[in-house]
Write an enzyme that holds these catalytic residues in place. Sequence first.
Site, mmCIF file in Angstrom:
data_model
loop_
_atom_site.group_PDB
_atom_site.id
_atom_site.type_symbol
_atom_site.label_atom_id
_atom_site.label_comp_id
_atom_site.label_asym_id
_atom_site.label_seq_id
_atom_site.Cartn_x
_atom_site.Cartn_y
_atom_site.Cartn_z
ATOM 1 N N HIS A 368 0.802 -1.223 0.000
ATOM 2 C CA HIS A 368 0.000 0.000 0.000
ATOM 3 C C HIS A 368 0.834 1.271 0.000
ATOM 4 C CE1 HIS A 368 -3.375 -2.721 0.514
ATOM 5 N NE2 HIS A 368 -4.016 -1.768 -0.120
ATOM 6 N N GLU A 610 -12.126 -10.569 -5.359
ATOM 7 C CA GLU A 610 -10.724 -10.630 -4.953
ATOM 8 C C GLU A 610 -10.360 -12.017 -4.452
ATOM 9 O OE1 GLU A 610 -9.406 -6.437 -3.429
ATOM 10 O OE2 GLU A 610 -11.041 -7.117 -2.152
ATOM 11 N N ASN A 633 -5.256 -6.748 -7.564
ATOM 12 C CA ASN A 633 -4.086 -6.802 -6.665
ATOM 13 C C ASN A 633 -4.244 -7.976 -5.709
ATOM 14 O OD1 ASN A 633 -3.544 -4.352 -7.843
ATOM 15 N ND2 ASN A 633 -4.293 -3.153 -6.121
ATOM 16 N N ASP A 634 -5.420 -8.068 -5.111
ATOM 17 C CA ASP A 634 -5.643 -9.171 -4.189
ATOM 18 C C ASP A 634 -5.933 -10.466 -4.933
ATOM 19 O OD1 ASP A 634 -5.228 -8.368 -1.522
ATOM 20 O OD2 ASP A 634 -6.971 -7.065 -1.658
ATOM 21 N N ARG A 644 1.338 -10.150 -1.683
ATOM 22 C CA ARG A 644 1.616 -8.942 -2.478
ATOM 23 C C ARG A 644 2.577 -7.993 -1.776
ATOM 24 N NH1 ARG A 644 -4.202 -5.831 -2.306
ATOM 25 N NH2 ARG A 644 -3.074 -3.894 -2.595
ATOM 26 N N CYS A 681 -10.425 -2.777 -11.020
ATOM 27 C CA CYS A 681 -9.903 -1.612 -10.291
ATOM 28 C C CYS A 681 -8.538 -1.872 -9.661
ATOM 29 C CB CYS A 681 -10.896 -1.136 -9.243
ATOM 30 S SG CYS A 681 -11.191 -2.335 -7.950
HETATM 31 C C1 PEP Z 1 -7.246 -4.808 -5.203
HETATM 32 O O1 PEP Z 1 -7.014 -5.652 -4.353
HETATM 33 O O2 PEP Z 1 -7.008 -4.985 -6.423
HETATM 34 C C2 PEP Z 1 -7.805 -3.517 -4.844
HETATM 35 C C3 PEP Z 1 -8.176 -2.655 -5.758
HETATM 36 O O3 PEP Z 1 -7.892 -3.208 -3.518
HETATM 37 P P1 PEP Z 1 -6.631 -2.849 -2.619
HETATM 38 O O4 PEP Z 1 -5.451 -2.678 -3.497
HETATM 39 O O5 PEP Z 1 -6.974 -1.612 -1.857
HETATM 40 O O6 PEP Z 1 -6.537 -4.055 -1.738
HETATM 41 MG MG MG Z 2 -7.944 -5.461 -2.440
#
Ligand code: PEP
Ligand code: MG
Length: 754
Positions: A368, A610, A633-634, A644, A681
């Site tokens: 993050h 996710e 991402n998740d 990650r 996203c």
């Molecule tokens: C994701 O996991 O792809 C996502 C958009 O949420 P975050 O990156 O905040 O976990």
């Molecule tokens: Mg996520």
Amino acid sequence: MPPPGLAIRGPRSLLRQIREAMASGGPAQARLNMVVRIIAGSMVAEVCSIYLRRATNDLELFATEGLNPQAVHSTTLKPGEGLVGEIMRLGRPLNLSDAPNNPHFSYRPETGEDPFHAFLGVPLLRGGRTIGVLVVQNRTERVYSDEEVEDLQIIAMVLAEMVAGGELVDEDELKTVELAPHKPERLKGAKFADGLAYGRAVLHEAPVAPSQLLSDDVPAEEQRLGKAVTALQVQLDQMLDGQHGLVGASYEVLETYRMFAHDRGWNRSLEEAVSSGLTAEAAVERVRSEHRARLGQARDPYLRERLHDLEDLNDRLLRHLSGEGATARILPDDAILIARNLGPADLLEYDRTKLKGLLLEEGSSASHAAIVARALDIPCVGRLVGLRDRLSEGDPVIVDAETGEAYLRPRADVIEAVGARMQVRALRRAEFALLRNTPARTRDGAKISLLMNAGLAVDLDILNETGAEGIGLFRTEFQFMVAEELPRLEAQTQLYKRVMEAAEGRPVTFRTLDLGGDKVLPYLEAEREDNPALGWRAVRMGLDRPALLRLQLRALIAASGGQELRVMFPLVASVEEFRAARALVDHEIAWAQRRGRTAPGLLRVGAMIEAPSLIWHLDALLPLTDFVSVGTNDLMQYLFAADRGNPRVADRYDPLSPPALRVMKSIQDACQESGTPVSVCGEMAGRPLEAFALMALGFDQLSMPPAGIGPVKAMVLSSDREAARRAVTNLLKGSAGSVRNEIETLARKLSVSI
Ligand code: PEP
Ligand code: MG
């Protein structure tokens, strides 16, 4: 006969003698010779020698009492060579009763050191780096006592400052002594947030060098130390009680800090150092070196982590001593932040307008901190091994996040070349800005919605600049992460209102609190988990603590004031979870209506995809949702079982590979079949090549960091979606590994702007 070692306990009288010798004037070499003679005499040692590190990294004998004087300036050792080289490599003392029999002993006939058995060497440390080595030797086989080791370390610290201050070495000589790294260097790392930046290094964990080391007034220093330690303890207690700043650091880390700050051993070491005649600041440095020496070489990552905590604690204590307390750092206008690693909120503590770039020794691009860097459009390169040891505060640095490199103290021609590339980027940005109002349509007429990811009020300023069609992911937890305590209903409502106002009718999808994993709140107690990414996080936390989630939903409903409200839940792993979360929304709507409050004009409730489990249950999930959004991402971390946030595994698997793309395709197909709107996203949606692949798979809503919108739009405008679909579908058939190169070749062949 006096016992070996210092006649009077503590190095104070010895330091005074050194001071007096210094005051006597004369050439630097003569003073250095006198210093080694005084130390040898005082420590009842037959030999005392000083080695200094040359710019070549070799250690050179600069002065000796007891060894052959001819060896001075002619004996040199490489790092790791001989006992002296070993001390430099380890950065900690070596205390041996029979040196010639040690495997690291390297015999140098010119020094004549063979008759000396007992050996004690300590590093001359400055700013955490070894700039030389101080050695005492005796003929007899003996082990120097802990007190003697400590005393010699204090002397070494004072000498290090004297050397750096030009008191012991000729000015000309000093130029070639490696006091601080000064050569240009290039480090290769990994790109975390695109862009280029040139500025001055600001060390996140800045060493605060004590300006004065010796004190004549011990009681006064004791009092200063006592006051600063108490202030530090109070500050940490307050942080733990959620009263004060230091957002982002986890509760556990703070607990460790508090434990250290109250630790009797630590306090006693500080007090002892002060009573031996050091200033409070020098005492902190002294104890710090000792900890470094003890923990620095630890293989155990847990112990190394503790050293990091201690370093930070020492810095905090030094700030209290300097009267700076816990106030925010003042940055130069062109700050490049240097850190080992950062929590996402640590970054937000800095003045964003002055922060031009970020270099990390560790980290991963899906962490993050990297996401926040991208959100703030701060170029960031990570995983730069040895970064902190190679930089001093204020050094010029270039962040080249196009290639994933860092240039430390760059040469003029490199600065010029990067400057030219920065201009090209600025021009391209201006071109993207011209596309701002152009709808994102492919050449064959397919409309692609480009949305922006946001999470902070500051992001809203750029919504219009980017020309995004709305906010596809608003990470509500960011407000919680930058706050000093749990934001109340009013504060949450205010933020959501501002977001909707700034969107001026464009859709905004609020993602409910996604805490846990690497997003920890200092004021929210959480149990330590072995596997936080698989642990109590996101909607799981929300469902177990419905009061928190309901408060947030209440704020969202209140903020919507009769407009459309879009809410989605993170990390839904089962249909039941979605049902339960949705029921809370209905509950809150009914609650608002009972009180005669305005309900949202239109309510859309969605799930983030996710957790891989959902992929085989979309038939049951999709009819219950108004939309879904794929959090790649998740999803990728769970799909490939690769944390990650862990640099060793995070980027090991390519989302442009058949398993990932096939998963994405099956989600898109299921959504299309059921008529459920779907967006992507995750960060990949903001990279032109990845976005090209997603578009080819049929996705037509992409939500990304603001800086991605221009380049992705240029990609869309230059693409033929049908041709892309045919070609990418074909690639998925026969390929074994990553198809990144193939997709890139294809995009180039089709003249797509990537
Ligand atoms: C994701 O996991 O792809 C996502 C958009 O949420 P975050 O990156 O905040 O976990
Ligand atoms: Mg996520």
